[in-house]
Design an enzyme around this catalytic site. Structure first.
Site, short mmCIF file in Angstrom:
data_model
loop_
_atom_site.label_atom_id
_atom_site.label_comp_id
_atom_site.label_asym_id
_atom_site.label_seq_id
_atom_site.Cartn_x
_atom_site.Cartn_y
_atom_site.Cartn_z
N ASN A 61 21.02 28.27 21.96
CA ASN A 61 20.18 29.46 21.75
C ASN A 61 20.97 30.55 21.03
O ASN A 61 20.44 31.22 20.14
CB ASN A 61 19.68 30.01 23.09
N TRP A 153 13.59 29.42 23.52
CA TRP A 153 14.88 30.06 23.83
C TRP A 153 14.70 31.01 25.01
O TRP A 153 13.67 31.66 25.13
CB TRP A 153 15.39 30.87 22.62
N LYS A 154 15.78 31.14 25.79
CA LYS A 154 15.73 32.10 26.90
C LYS A 154 16.20 33.45 26.37
O LYS A 154 17.31 33.91 26.67
CB LYS A 154 16.61 31.63 28.06
N VAL A 155 15.34 34.06 25.57
CA VAL A 155 15.71 35.33 24.96
C VAL A 155 15.09 36.47 25.77
O VAL A 155 13.91 36.42 26.14
CB VAL A 155 15.34 35.35 23.45
N TYR A 159 10.77 37.95 27.77
CA TYR A 159 10.36 38.06 29.17
C TYR A 159 9.44 39.25 29.43
O TYR A 159 8.94 39.40 30.55
CB TYR A 159 11.59 38.00 30.09
#
Ligand code: PMP
Length: 305
Positions: A61, A153-155, A159
């Site tokens: 990521n 992606w854990k962006v 969130y």
């Protein structure tokens, strides 16, 4: 004393502070991970679950976000082991690594900035009710499209989407939200992937459905195939299919395997935890705690024996 890994060294948690001018604080341009470690009382050992897989995803990521870190997957696993030792953790714990641009500059962009990583431990406990199951609501908020903010992606900024959906669900009296993607098909929960069981088969939206590439999702696929001999279909899932499923469960590092017993006020199956979900949970919870030898490969032991 509680330590965090911050700006290249271990510091007391009170000293792990960022300046309000920090670039990523303003634009959500941070990449994070959520990792769990499980304490095994009998072994007197703490096991980090899928440490390598989480750091592989983090670095993948980061690459996509032009965040080049001076650490390898091995370095990050070793730093995490050292942090857990320093904090003398002897209970279940959650680990939060986060990579952000530390520059004290404005302008939302991804180049010519300096990425930094911070890692700290957090006492999460149970995230959702894994024993009785939860009630969910299909959200009026749609999941981020891959062409706006990739859900893959854990962006951090993505969130906001999760927070809107989760808040709507909580305010309406539900435990969690299920989001549809921009095409109207089922994507995922605010922090979980989703599986349905229909006529003994498992169904889950594929990676192309605008979802996070979940690590628990991959592990659960293996357990379904190898342990329960359940066939898996990865394909688009319509909202209406949720209402007629025999069983539904959510997967995630925090959520583990959480049964869904109600969707939009329709009972799922008999309205309690389904048989396949229960069997899967039983294996998963033992595997993550180091109780099944063939799954030792999932785990990184923290303490030297
Ligand atoms: N989807 C979203 C949006 C999430 O935040 C998470 C939690 N990381 C998941 C799915 C599950 O991913 P994993 O199993 O890798 O924790």
């Amino acid at each position: 004393m509680e330590y965090a890994f911050f700006e290249g060294k271990f510091v007391p948690i009170e000293e792990a502070k960022i300046n309000i001018k920090t670039n990523s604080f303003h634009y959500g341009t941070a990449i994070f991970e959520g990792i769990r470690a499980y304490w095994n009382e009998e072994h007197q050992q703490l096991y980090i679950l899928f440490a390598r897989e989480h750091y592989q995803r983090l670095l993948r990521n980061c690459k996509a976000m032009f965040m080049e870190l001076p650490y390898s997957v091995e370095d990050l696993v070793n730093i995490t082991v050292e942090l857990l030792r320093k904090n003398q953790i002897k209970e279940d714990v959650y680990i939060r690594p986060i990579v952000y641009f530390k520059d004290l500059k404005l302008t939302p962009k991804l180049i010519d900035y300096t990425p930094e990583i911070a890692i700290y431990t957090y006492n999460f406990g149970r995230y959702l009710d894994t024993s009785k199951g939860i009630r969910v609501k299909v959200s009026s908020w749609r999941r981020n499209d891959d062409n706006s903010i990739p859900s893959r992606w854990k962006v951090a900024g993505a969130y906001v989407n999760s927070a809107l959906a989760k808040t709507e669900a909580l305010l309406a009296g539900y435990d969690e939200a299920i989001m549809l993607n921009q095409h109207g098909f089922v994507a995922e929960g605010s922090g979980e992937n989703i599986f349905l069981i229909r006529e003994g088969k498992a169904i889950t939206p594929s990676y192309s459905e605008h979802i996070l590439e979940g690590i628990t999702r991959s592990a659960v696929k293996k357990l379904l195939k190898n342990e329960l001999v359940v066939e898996i279909e990865e394909r688009p899932v319509a909202r209406s299919e949720l209402y007629v499923a025999d069983e539904i469960f959510l997967t995630g590092t925090a959520a583990e395997i959480t049964p869904v017993v109600e969707v939009d006020n329709r009972k799922i199956g008999g309205g309690d935890v389904g048989a396949i979900t229960k069997e899967l949970q039983d294996i998963y919870f033992r595997a993550v705690r180091g109780m099944i030898e063939r799954y030792f490969g999932w785990l990184t032991p923290v303490y030297e024996k």
